[in-house]
Design a protein around this motif. Structure first.
Motif, PDB file in Angstrom:
ATOM      1  N   HIS A  29       0.936  -1.356   0.020  1.00  0.00           N
ATOM      2  CA  HIS A  29      -0.001   0.043  -0.236  1.00  0.00           C
ATOM      3  C   HIS A  29       0.995   1.250  -0.175  1.00  0.00           C
ATOM      4  CE1 HIS A  29      -3.643  -2.026   0.362  1.00  0.00           C
ATOM      5  NE2 HIS A  29      -3.222  -2.785   1.495  1.00  0.00           N
ATOM      6  N   PRO A 122      -5.384   4.430  -3.895  1.00  0.00           N
ATOM      7  CA  PRO A 122      -6.684   3.602  -4.026  1.00  0.00           C
ATOM      8  C   PRO A 122      -6.745   2.149  -3.690  1.00  0.00           C
ATOM      9  CG  PRO A 122      -6.020   4.849  -6.162  1.00  0.00           C
ATOM     10  CD  PRO A 122      -4.794   4.943  -5.002  1.00  0.00           C
ATOM     11  N   SER A 123      -5.467   1.643  -3.358  1.00  0.00           N
ATOM     12  CA  SER A 123      -5.563   0.112  -3.077  1.00  0.00           C
ATOM     13  C   SER A 123      -6.198  -0.214  -1.466  1.00  0.00           C
ATOM     14  CB  SER A 123      -4.147  -0.519  -3.323  1.00  0.00           C
ATOM     15  OG  SER A 123      -3.354   0.227  -2.065  1.00  0.00           O
ATOM     16  N   ARG A 124      -6.429   0.977  -0.989  1.00  0.00           N
ATOM     17  CA  ARG A 124      -6.827   1.236   0.604  1.00  0.00           C
ATOM     18  C   ARG A 124      -8.346   1.297   0.371  1.00  0.00           C
ATOM     19  NH1 ARG A 124      -3.843   2.213   4.867  1.00  0.00           N
ATOM     20  NH2 ARG A 124      -5.518   1.346   6.209  1.00  0.00           N
ATOM     21  N   THR A 125      -9.018   0.036   0.392  1.00  0.00           N
ATOM     22  CA  THR A 125     -10.397   0.059   0.455  1.00  0.00           C
ATOM     23  C   THR A 125     -11.230  -0.106   1.546  1.00  0.00           C
ATOM     24  OG1 THR A 125     -10.383  -2.337   0.177  1.00  0.00           O
ATOM     25  CG2 THR A 125     -10.193  -1.172  -2.106  1.00  0.00           C
ATOM     26  N   ASN A 126     -10.675  -0.449   2.615  1.00  0.00           N
ATOM     27  CA  ASN A 126     -11.346  -0.171   4.016  1.00  0.00           C
ATOM     28  C   ASN A 126     -11.214   1.037   4.669  1.00  0.00           C
ATOM     29  OD1 ASN A 126     -12.598  -0.428   6.285  1.00  0.00           O
ATOM     30  ND2 ASN A 126     -11.789  -2.522   6.959  1.00  0.00           N
ATOM     31  N   LEU A 127     -12.110   2.189   4.468  1.00  0.00           N
ATOM     32  CA  LEU A 127     -11.859   3.462   5.023  1.00  0.00           C
ATOM     33  C   LEU A 127     -12.859   3.908   5.923  1.00  0.00           C
ATOM     34  CD1 LEU A 127     -11.173   4.966   1.530  1.00  0.00           C
ATOM     35  CD2 LEU A 127      -9.517   4.380   3.045  1.00  0.00           C
ATOM     36  N   SER A 128     -13.629   2.897   6.521  1.00  0.00           N
ATOM     37  CA  SER A 128     -14.536   2.885   7.366  1.00  0.00           C
ATOM     38  C   SER A 128     -14.048   3.854   8.711  1.00  0.00           C
ATOM     39  CB  SER A 128     -15.389   1.803   7.973  1.00  0.00           C
ATOM     40  OG  SER A 128     -14.443   0.809   8.456  1.00  0.00           O
ATOM     41  N   THR A 140      -9.137  13.490  -5.802  1.00  0.00           N
ATOM     42  CA  THR A 140      -7.869  12.629  -5.801  1.00  0.00           C
ATOM     43  C   THR A 140      -6.728  13.751  -5.932  1.00  0.00           C
ATOM     44  OG1 THR A 140      -8.104  12.918  -8.017  1.00  0.00           O
ATOM     45  CG2 THR A 140      -8.730  10.525  -7.283  1.00  0.00           C
TER      46      THR A 140
END
Length: 156
Positions: A29, A122-128, A140
């Motif tokens: 990442h 953008p590879s980080r998908t869990n942004l909760s 962006t």
């Protein structure tokens, strides 16, 4: 839950930082991580981060859990903005929320930091967790030719 403390990077053995940054799970990442880490590269990194402390009075820390190095990050001035970064050892990824809460609490008490930005690949998908903090997606942002998602969190 371990006790989290912040130390200066210069207090950590460069070989330990090099080993941390050489782990492929860390690089996954970090699209700007394009060179091999060794103790000499880690020492250069530490020196560059210490320059931020000298210039801005704040910079990246080493993160410790019960006194053990688990990663690095913190606030670095990017133009007029304070950007927050967090790079943990893979076996300590689970400490991210605890460390980030402590760092954001620091930012909220520091008058120099009216808001914090976050640049995430953008590879980080869990942004909760970021959204639960109240961070808002700005869009962006290109940094050194790489596209990142840029978030902002008001701290004042």
């Amino acid at each position: 839950m371990p006790e989290i403390t912040f130390a200066r990077l210069r207090e950590i053995d460069p070989a330990e930082i090099a080993a941390h940054m050489s782990d492929a799970r860390v690089a996954e990442h970090m699209p700007l991580l394009t060179f091999e880490w060794d103790p000499i590269a880690a020492e250069r990194f530490i020196v560059s981060k210490e320059r931020c402390w000298e210039r801005d009075g704040l910079g990246h820390w080493a993160f410790l859990a019960d006194g053990e190095y688990v990663g690095w990050g913190g606030f670095q001035k990017e133009g007029e903005e304070w950007d927050y970064g967090l790079v943990l050892k893979p076996e300590r990824f689970g400490l991210g929320a605890q460390i980030s809460r402590k760092a954001i609490d620091f930012a909220r008490r520091d008058d120099r930091i009216p808001f914090v930005t976050f640049l995430l690949p953008p590879s980080r998908t869990n942004l909760s967790a970021l959204k639960r903090l109240g961070a808002v997606l700005l869009g962006t942002h290109d940094y050194d030719g790489v596209r990142f998602l840029k978030y902002r969190l008001e701290t004042a």
